[in-house]
Design a protein around this motif. Structure first.
Motif, PDB file in Angstrom:
ATOM      1  N   LYS A   1      31.639  30.697  49.698  1.00  0.00           N
ATOM      2  CA  LYS A   1      32.003  29.828  48.571  1.00  0.00           C
ATOM      3  C   LYS A   1      31.377  30.316  47.271  1.00  0.00           C
ATOM      4  O   LYS A   1      32.024  30.327  46.224  1.00  0.00           O
ATOM      5  CB  LYS A   1      31.527  28.393  48.845  1.00  0.00           C
ATOM      6  CG  LYS A   1      32.513  27.575  49.645  1.00  0.00           C
ATOM      7  CD  LYS A   1      32.102  26.114  49.647  1.00  0.00           C
ATOM      8  CE  LYS A   1      33.057  25.271  50.468  1.00  0.00           C
ATOM      9  NZ  LYS A   1      32.557  23.895  50.620  1.00  0.00           N
ATOM     10  N   GLN A   2      30.111  30.748  47.357  1.00  0.00           N
ATOM     11  CA  GLN A   2      29.441  31.246  46.146  1.00  0.00           C
ATOM     12  C   GLN A   2      30.187  32.437  45.570  1.00  0.00           C
ATOM     13  O   GLN A   2      30.362  32.544  44.356  1.00  0.00           O
ATOM     14  CB  GLN A   2      28.005  31.671  46.468  1.00  0.00           C
ATOM     15  CG  GLN A   2      27.070  30.512  46.665  1.00  0.00           C
ATOM     16  CD  GLN A   2      25.649  30.995  46.975  1.00  0.00           C
ATOM     17  OE1 GLN A   2      25.092  31.825  46.270  1.00  0.00           O
ATOM     18  NE2 GLN A   2      25.077  30.494  48.045  1.00  0.00           N
TER      19      GLN A   2
ATOM     20  N   ARG B   1      33.363  33.144  45.905  1.00  0.00           N
ATOM     21  CA  ARG B   1      34.632  32.696  45.306  1.00  0.00           C
ATOM     22  C   ARG B   1      34.404  32.092  43.923  1.00  0.00           C
ATOM     23  O   ARG B   1      35.182  32.306  43.003  1.00  0.00           O
ATOM     24  CB  ARG B   1      35.276  31.642  46.205  1.00  0.00           C
ATOM     25  CG  ARG B   1      35.993  32.252  47.378  1.00  0.00           C
ATOM     26  CD  ARG B   1      36.811  31.179  48.085  1.00  0.00           C
ATOM     27  NE  ARG B   1      37.264  31.681  49.373  1.00  0.00           N
ATOM     28  CZ  ARG B   1      37.314  30.955  50.478  1.00  0.00           C
ATOM     29  NH1 ARG B   1      36.952  29.683  50.461  1.00  0.00           N
ATOM     30  NH2 ARG B   1      37.752  31.470  51.591  1.00  0.00           N
ATOM     31  N   ILE B   2      33.339  31.287  43.817  1.00  0.00           N
ATOM     32  CA  ILE B   2      33.038  30.621  42.537  1.00  0.00           C
ATOM     33  C   ILE B   2      32.701  31.672  41.478  1.00  0.00           C
ATOM     34  O   ILE B   2      33.183  31.610  40.348  1.00  0.00           O
ATOM     35  CB  ILE B   2      31.891  29.597  42.722  1.00  0.00           C
ATOM     36  CG1 ILE B   2      32.382  28.423  43.574  1.00  0.00           C
ATOM     37  CG2 ILE B   2      31.381  29.102  41.373  1.00  0.00           C
ATOM     38  CD1 ILE B   2      31.277  27.507  44.094  1.00  0.00           C
TER      39      ILE B   2
ATOM     40  N   VAL C   1      25.265  25.696  43.221  1.00  0.00           N
ATOM     41  CA  VAL C   1      26.169  26.456  44.097  1.00  0.00           C
ATOM     42  C   VAL C   1      25.388  27.280  45.120  1.00  0.00           C
ATOM     43  O   VAL C   1      25.936  27.690  46.151  1.00  0.00           O
ATOM     44  CB  VAL C   1      27.129  27.371  43.306  1.00  0.00           C
ATOM     45  CG1 VAL C   1      28.043  26.563  42.406  1.00  0.00           C
ATOM     46  CG2 VAL C   1      26.373  28.384  42.480  1.00  0.00           C
TER      47      VAL C   1
ATOM     48  N   VAL D   1      28.634  25.385  35.502  1.00  0.00           N
ATOM     49  CA  VAL D   1      29.587  25.837  36.527  1.00  0.00           C
ATOM     50  C   VAL D   1      30.882  25.045  36.310  1.00  0.00           C
ATOM     51  O   VAL D   1      31.252  24.203  37.128  1.00  0.00           O
ATOM     52  CB  VAL D   1      29.034  25.602  37.951  1.00  0.00           C
ATOM     53  CG1 VAL D   1      29.855  26.361  38.990  1.00  0.00           C
ATOM     54  CG2 VAL D   1      27.570  26.009  38.071  1.00  0.00           C
TER      55      VAL D   1
ATOM     56  N   ASP E   1      29.255  15.055  46.103  1.00  0.00           N
ATOM     57  CA  ASP E   1      29.802  16.140  45.295  1.00  0.00           C
ATOM     58  C   ASP E   1      29.010  16.265  44.000  1.00  0.00           C
ATOM     59  O   ASP E   1      28.766  15.268  43.329  1.00  0.00           O
ATOM     60  CB  ASP E   1      31.275  15.877  44.973  1.00  0.00           C
ATOM     61  CG  ASP E   1      32.187  16.469  46.038  1.00  0.00           C
ATOM     62  OD1 ASP E   1      31.652  17.057  47.005  1.00  0.00           O
ATOM     63  OD2 ASP E   1      33.415  16.347  45.894  1.00  0.00           O
TER      64      ASP E   1
ATOM     65  N   ILE F   1      33.901  23.232  38.821  1.00  0.00           N
ATOM     66  CA  ILE F   1      33.575  23.342  40.245  1.00  0.00           C
ATOM     67  C   ILE F   1      32.784  22.114  40.687  1.00  0.00           C
ATOM     68  O   ILE F   1      31.798  21.733  40.053  1.00  0.00           O
ATOM     69  CB  ILE F   1      32.714  24.604  40.524  1.00  0.00           C
ATOM     70  CG1 ILE F   1      33.369  25.864  39.973  1.00  0.00           C
ATOM     71  CG2 ILE F   1      32.380  24.723  42.014  1.00  0.00           C
ATOM     72  CD1 ILE F   1      34.624  26.326  40.688  1.00  0.00           C
ATOM     73  N   TYR F   2      33.228  21.492  41.772  1.00  0.00           N
ATOM     74  CA  TYR F   2      32.521  20.339  42.345  1.00  0.00           C
ATOM     75  C   TYR F   2      32.430  20.573  43.842  1.00  0.00           C
ATOM     76  O   TYR F   2      33.419  20.934  44.471  1.00  0.00           O
ATOM     77  CB  TYR F   2      33.283  19.039  42.050  1.00  0.00           C
ATOM     78  CG  TYR F   2      33.414  18.791  40.579  1.00  0.00           C
ATOM     79  CD1 TYR F   2      32.443  18.077  39.882  1.00  0.00           C
ATOM     80  CD2 TYR F   2      34.484  19.322  39.861  1.00  0.00           C
ATOM     81  CE1 TYR F   2      32.534  17.898  38.512  1.00  0.00           C
ATOM     82  CE2 TYR F   2      34.590  19.155  38.481  1.00  0.00           C
ATOM     83  CZ  TYR F   2      33.614  18.441  37.812  1.00  0.00           C
ATOM     84  OH  TYR F   2      33.695  18.281  36.456  1.00  0.00           O
ATOM     85  N   ASP F   3      31.224  20.404  44.398  1.00  0.00           N
ATOM     86  CA  ASP F   3      31.104  20.589  45.846  1.00  0.00           C
ATOM     87  C   ASP F   3      29.919  19.797  46.377  1.00  0.00           C
ATOM     88  O   ASP F   3      29.032  19.402  45.623  1.00  0.00           O
ATOM     89  CB  ASP F   3      30.978  22.073  46.194  1.00  0.00           C
ATOM     90  CG  ASP F   3      31.657  22.387  47.531  1.00  0.00           C
ATOM     91  OD1 ASP F   3      31.571  21.556  48.474  1.00  0.00           O
ATOM     92  OD2 ASP F   3      32.279  23.457  47.635  1.00  0.00           O
TER      93      ASP F   3
ATOM     94  N   LYS G   1      35.861  33.426  40.343  1.00  0.00           N
ATOM     95  CA  LYS G   1      36.697  32.539  39.536  1.00  0.00           C
ATOM     96  C   LYS G   1      36.138  32.389  38.114  1.00  0.00           C
ATOM     97  O   LYS G   1      36.872  32.475  37.131  1.00  0.00           O
ATOM     98  CB  LYS G   1      36.742  31.164  40.227  1.00  0.00           C
ATOM     99  CG  LYS G   1      37.757  30.220  39.647  1.00  0.00           C
ATOM    100  CD  LYS G   1      37.830  28.953  40.476  1.00  0.00           C
ATOM    101  CE  LYS G   1      38.605  27.890  39.719  1.00  0.00           C
ATOM    102  NZ  LYS G   1      38.648  26.625  40.435  1.00  0.00           N
TER     103      LYS G   1
ATOM    104  N   GLY H   1      28.536  18.529  40.253  1.00  0.00           N
ATOM    105  CA  GLY H   1      29.124  19.453  39.293  1.00  0.00           C
ATOM    106  C   GLY H   1      28.013  19.873  38.356  1.00  0.00           C
ATOM    107  O   GLY H   1      26.891  19.380  38.462  1.00  0.00           O
TER     108      GLY H   1
END
Ligand code: NI
Length: 175
Positions: A152-153, A155-156, A145, A95, A89, A98-100, A159, A91
Motif C-alpha cells: 500500500k505504501q 502504491r500511495i 502511511v 498525504v 480511517d 488518501i485515507y486508510d 500515486k 488522513g
C-alpha cells in the motif's frame, strides 16, 4: 494571515525528527497563528510543525465542529496510553486524498506546554486521542502511511509522485 506550504509525502523532510522548542516567545506564537491559518484553510484537524518544514516539537489541533477550539501542544510527552485499541480511517494534509485504517490506543494522556508556556496534562479519547497520536508521530518523522503494508505504501508513493509531476507539468504549460 499567512499560509505556509505543506510538505507532501514522500518528501524526505517529513522524516526529520523535531527538536524541543526552547522558548515560547513571539516568534513561536507567530508560527502557531500561521499554522492554524494553514490548517483551517486546508480543512485539516491537526498540523505538526514538521509538515511546514519547521523541525520543532509543536502541534496545532482543532477537532471541534465550530472550528473554534484551538489546542496547542509544545514539547508533548505521552504520559499514558490505554490498552484498549481502536482502528479508524486516518488522513493527513501531507498525504492528500488518501485515507486508510490505523490501529492505535483508544485513549491517551499527554503532557505539553500551551502557547503561554504553561505545562498542562491533557486526557484525550476518540478522535482527539487519534489526532494527538498522529501529530506526535509527525514530530518523530513518522507519517501514518508507514503503518500500512509495504504494498500500500508503494502504491500511495507512486500515486502522489504522479500527481506532483502532473501539477508541475500544468504549471509549466501555463507559464
Ligand atoms: Ni498528518
Amino acid at each position: 494571515m499567512a499560509l505556509l506550504p505543506i510538505l507532501t509525502y514522500p518528501d524526505a523532510r517529513l522524516h526529520k525528527v523535531a527538536q524541543p522548542v526552547r522558548a515560547v516567545d513571539a516568534r513561536l506564537r507567530a508560527l502557531i497563528d500561521d499554522m492554524f491559518d494553514t490548517m483551517y484553510e486546508a480543512k485539516g484537524i491537526g498540523l505538526a510543525a514538521t509538515q511546514v518544514d519547521v523541525h520543532e516539537q509543536l502541534i496545532v489541533i482543532d477537532v471541534s465542529e465550530q472550528r473554534d477550539e484551538r489546542l496547542v501542544l509544545i514539547n508533548p510527552e505521552l504520559v499514558w496510553a490505554s490498552d484498549e485499541r481502536v482502528k479508524g480511517d486516518e488522513g493527513c494534509l501531507s498525504v492528500p486524498g488518501i485515507y486508510d485504517g490505523v490501529e492505535r490506543p483508544a485513549a491517551v494522556r499527554v503532557r505539553a506546554l500551551d502557547e503561554h508556556g504553561q505545562s498542562r496534562e491533557i486526557a484525550a479519547e476518540d478522535l482527539l486521542a487519534v489526532c494527538i497520536q498522529h501529530e506526535m508521530d509527525h514530530l518523530k518523522g513518522k507519517v501514518f502511511v508507514e503503518y500500512l503494508s509495504p504494498l500500500k505504501q508503494g502504491r500511495i508513493k507512486t500515486k502522489l509522485l504522479k500527481a506532483e509531476r502532473e501539477a508541475a507539468r500544468e504549471t509549466a504549460e501555463r507559464d
